[in-house]
Design an enzyme around this catalytic site. Structure first.
Site, PDB file in Angstrom:
ATOM      1  N   ARG A 293      15.466  37.462  39.685  1.00 13.95           N
ATOM      2  CA  ARG A 293      15.469  36.644  41.109  1.00 13.95           C
ATOM      3  C   ARG A 293      14.150  36.043  41.329  1.00 13.95           C
ATOM      4  NH1 ARG A 293      18.350  38.911  45.233  1.00 13.95           N
ATOM      5  NH2 ARG A 293      18.216  40.848  44.265  1.00 13.95           N
ATOM      6  N   CYS A 361      40.601  33.231  51.844  1.00 10.12           N
ATOM      7  CA  CYS A 361      41.508  33.914  52.922  1.00 10.12           C
ATOM      8  C   CYS A 361      41.105  35.372  53.097  1.00 10.12           C
ATOM      9  CB  CYS A 361      42.909  33.833  52.121  1.00 10.12           C
ATOM     10  SG  CYS A 361      43.511  32.263  52.467  1.00 10.12           S
TER      11      CYS A 361
END
Ligand SMILES: *Cc1c(COP(=O)(O)O)cnc(C)c1O
Length: 431
Positions: A293, A361
């Site tokens: 990271r 959705c």
């Protein structure tokens, strides 16, 4: 939004990264796109190298490729003298596709499959990080078949877990990774390894967590592991050549996080290692690190186009963009927080409290909840910062959304590192 790395606000009040106007980038490459600031990635690698080379220790830094992997990243890592950590044959394949030095690849994972193990041995992968007793037998068999030996580290579970600002020590850690020191499993694995004909045990590994600020957890784990190393070095004919202390350095996503001083943290850890080596009378092993990271996270910015703005009076305003949980699962997965800006209105006051929604959705497909941005209009470019790690690599095709393209920018130049997936790409395996 805090500007990371080589980002500025330019004369047109646009966000500019690596000398490239982000609004222009979206005109050329359309949206959504990930924009990576190449110089910032290189700078992060060099920060680690600088501290470690000044420490006088033997060291090796691997980039944890699961954070974000593509050919261009592999090339950059090779140029910056970084090794690569991989957790699958797919990641190895990607690394080898641009002729990354296989000796500098370390193979992690709690369930390396037989074919992955064969592939790693065939390609002379530098080191296996052994995660279970089953794995020792699997690797041994594969080595016997191939008539080759491999170097390995044993992954330990030191009973320390770190999450951002806190760490906890647990007696018997419940983890799918590593071998537990406290319950004797690590010793069992160690004894099998030192008798192994084909596995060459070089030392030990631990990784206590991710997005960690502060060094207390790492230092607690070092104490635990040195204590253990000292007992095995006393009782067995073994010398620890390598200690790998994992990754996990935190980055600044929002104002709630600090810009982590890697140099201070590393120096603190190095001092503690040197003191532990004296205290336990163990020769200082090579120090291996595996940041992911902290190498790529702040270098990545996602650019989206705002498509709809829906105000629910008295409740909230949803600003919807042309991406979502398919390119950033972290908000829906664990409530991650981000800072956003409108890339074409960087000097406008952030007066509106809105929620940034994706187009998938799922009501949970939210990218940033309750953030302040300037008055938005349909067609504006939304920039979300700090999306360089665990975004593209976790991207999915949910709702048949193609994965965005990835653009690298540097010194006023841009280039495509990963093309946008086409609809044809998405259905090519269907029969
Ligand atoms: C994920 C991981 C890393 C990298 O962690 P970051 O938080 O991205 O620095 C390093 N080592 C191991 C074993 C990991 O699983």
């Amino acid at each position: 939004m805090k500007l990371h790395g080589n980002s500025i606000i330019n004369e047109s009040s646009h966000l500019e990264i690596g000398g490239m106007d982000c609004v222009d980038l979206t005109t050329v490459y359309s949206t959504p796109i990930f924009v990576y600031d190449e110089n910032l990635i290189r700078q992060q690698c060099r920060r680690f190298h600088k501290v470690l080379s000044e420490s006088g220790l033997d060291y090796h830094i691997s980039y944890a490729s699961k954070a974000f992997l593509c050919k261009e990243i592999v090339r950059i890592m090779q140029e910056e003298n970084m090794g690569l950590d991989v957790v699958s044959q797919g990641e190895m394949f990607n690394a080898l596709s641009v002729e990354f030095d296989s000796k500098s690849i370390h193979f992690h994972g709690n369930n390396k499959t037989p074919s992955e193990i064969d592939y790693a041995i065939k390609n002379n992968i530098g080191c296996f990080v052994i995660d279970s007793i089953d794995e020792i037998y699997k690797v041994e068999k594969a080595c016997a078949r191939a008539e080759k030996s491999v170097n390995c580290l044993l992954r330990l579970t030191p009973g320390v877990e770190a999450h951002t600002h806190e760490f906890i020590t647990t007696g018997n850690e419940d983890s799918k990774f590593g071998m537990n020191i406290d319950n004797g499993e690590a010793l069992k694995a160690f004894k099998i390894l030192i008798e192994s004909e084909y596995l060459n045990l070089k030392g030990f590994h631990f990784h206590i967590g991710s997005q960690i600020f502060g060094t207390d957890g790492t230092k607690a784990a070092i104490n635990k592991v040195f204590d253990w190393m000292s007992s095995i070095e006393t009782n067995y004919p073994f010398k620890t050549e390598v200690l790998n202390i994992g990754g996990g350095f935190g980055i600044r996503y929002t104002a709630e996080d600090i810009s982590y001083p890697i140099e201070d943290a590393l120096n603190d850890i190095i001092l503690h290692l040197k003191e532990s080596s004296v205290f336990y009378s163990i020769d200082m092993p090579q120090l291996w690190l595996e940041p992911g990271r902290s190498i790529v996270g702040e270098a990545g910015t996602t650019l989206y186009t705002i498509g709809t703005i829906k105000e629910i009076p008295g409740i909230r305003t949803y600003v919807s963009v042309d991406g979502g949980m398919t390119d950033n699962i972290r908000t829906s997965l664990y409530g991650a927080k981000y800072e956003v800006a409108i890339a074409n209105k960087m000097n406008d006051k952030a007066t509106e409290l809105v929620t940034i929604a994706g187009k998938c959705c799922e009501s949970g497909d939210i990218l940033a909840r309750d953030v302040k941005i300037p008055k938005a209009e349909v067609g504006d470019i939304l920039a979300m910062s700090c999306t360089g790690a665990y975004h593209y690599s976790m991207a999915s095709n949910y709702n048949h959304m193609p994965k965005p393209s990835v653009i690298f920018v540097k010194d006023g130049q841009s280039k495509v590192a990963i093309k946008r997936e086409s609809y044809e790409d998405m259905i090519k395996n269907q029969v």
